[in-house]
Design an enzyme around this catalytic site. Structure first.
Site, short mmCIF file in Angstrom:
data_model
loop_
_atom_site.label_atom_id
_atom_site.label_comp_id
_atom_site.label_asym_id
_atom_site.label_seq_id
_atom_site.Cartn_x
_atom_site.Cartn_y
_atom_site.Cartn_z
CB CYS A 137 -4.80 5.51 -4.28
SG CYS A 137 -4.61 6.25 -5.92
CG HIS A 270 -0.76 3.83 -5.64
ND1 HIS A 270 -2.10 3.79 -5.33
CD2 HIS A 270 -0.12 3.21 -4.58
CE1 HIS A 270 -2.27 3.16 -4.17
NE2 HIS A 270 -1.08 2.81 -3.70
CG ASN A 290 0.39 1.24 -0.55
OD1 ASN A 290 -0.43 1.97 -1.12
ND2 ASN A 290 0.94 0.21 -1.16
#
Length: 324
Positions: A137, A270, A290
């Site tokens: 991520c 994240h 995202n």
């Protein structure tokens, strides 16, 4: 029928998708079909069903309690929260205070800017990607910011190579995790970053195949920002461009749509990209991109309420980079 009771039935039935915990076995069979799930044994299937049932109960409770957002059964619903975080995130935490990037302190109150701003409307944000089970991520969020910097400067969208960062960034740990500002450092040390077409995503750690002749973006300098006010992110976002930020993703796993008001803040795990902000029904919110594909959330995006440190969005310094 009492008008209040009728209203509640209509409201809950409409907004919560009317999930019934007693129907968990039926939902689970639909889930297996819809997401093409197969398990190695009956015991594994039973284990996954129990997790699914637990997640369903949480979804029902969230739909009742967080009335500005909606949660649903999705592709993660047979995974425990710990499994989802370990497989589909990837933000590491620094062992020490690392400040390779210049630190900028923004201690003035927020300016009186527009109530709404969204870099997507200006065509400065690339499409939503899917990191899969590679914990990268950090690479997606960092390069998402650089992609937007390139679009702002050259009025052209280009997808950069996360795989290059995974393979060739020896500061971070590839699919095993990394940091946002150290990813900028790595790009600077490598001399630049290639396009995704030239160095495609493979979702695993591989050998470095760097080709400097194909660099399309080079980083001149990077910055980390100390904010006294969460709302100051608005000014920073408008002036600098989309920003990679760190969050606790544990409460967004089953998100479908709406503005999240209640989001865990128990530890950052994240990285996502802040692309805009707006107001809905009097509630100001952030718009975040995202990396779980377009079949999650609002076509890959989600929204969280501003000024309550939702998901721990203010716990880590946001960062950005200046490109050549």
């Amino acid at each position: 029928m009492n008008k209040i009771v009728l209203y509640l039935l209509i409201y809950v039935g409409t907004f919560s998708a009317a999930y019934d915990l007693l129907k968990a076995p039926s939902y689970f069979e639909d889930f297996l079909h819809n997401f093409n799930k197969n398990y190695s044994s009956k015991s594994e299937k039973l284990h996954r069903f129990k997790i699914f049932q637990h997640n369903l109960e949480e979804i029902i409770n969230k739909n009742l309690n967080d009335t500005s957002a909606q949660y649903e059964i999705n592709k993660f619903s047979d995974l425990s929260k710990d499994e989802t975080i370990s497989k589909y995130t990837g933000l590491s935490l620094p062992l020490q205070n690392q400040n390779f990037c210049e630190v900028v302190v923004l201690n003035r109150p927020p300016d009186k800017g527009p109530l709404e701003f969204d870099w997507r409307r200006l065509n400065k944000v690339t499409s939503v990607k899917n990191q899969g089970t590679c914990g990268a991520c950090w690479a997606f969020a960092t390069l998402g910011s650089l992609e937007s910097q390139f679009a702002i400067k050259h009025d052209q969208l280009i997808n950069l190579s996360e795989q290059q960062l995974i393979d060739c960034d020896f500061v971070d740990m590839g699919c095993d995790g990394g940091l946002l500002h150290t990813a900028y450092e790595a790009v600077m040390n490598m001399g630049g970053i290639q396009a995704e077409n030239d160095y495609p995503y493979e979702a695993n750690n591989g050998d470095c195949r760097l080709n400097a002749a194909k660099f399309v973006v080079k980083v001149k300098k990077c910055y980390r920002y100390v904010l006294m006010f969460e709302e100051k992110l608005k000014d920073l976002l408008r002036i600098v461009g989309p920003l990679p930020v760190a969050i606790d993703a544990s409460d967004i796993v089953n998100y479908k749509r709406g503005v999240i008001r209640y989001c865990a803040n128990h530890g950052l795990n994240h990285a996502v990209l802040l692309v805009g902000y707006a107001v809905e029904n009097g509630v100001p919110f952030w718009i975040l991109k995202n990396t779980w594909g377009t079949d999650w959330g609002e076509q890959g995006y989600f929204r969280v309420q501003q000024n309550i440190n939702a998901c721990g969005i203010q716990n880590e310094l946001p960062s950005s980079a200046e490109i050549y």
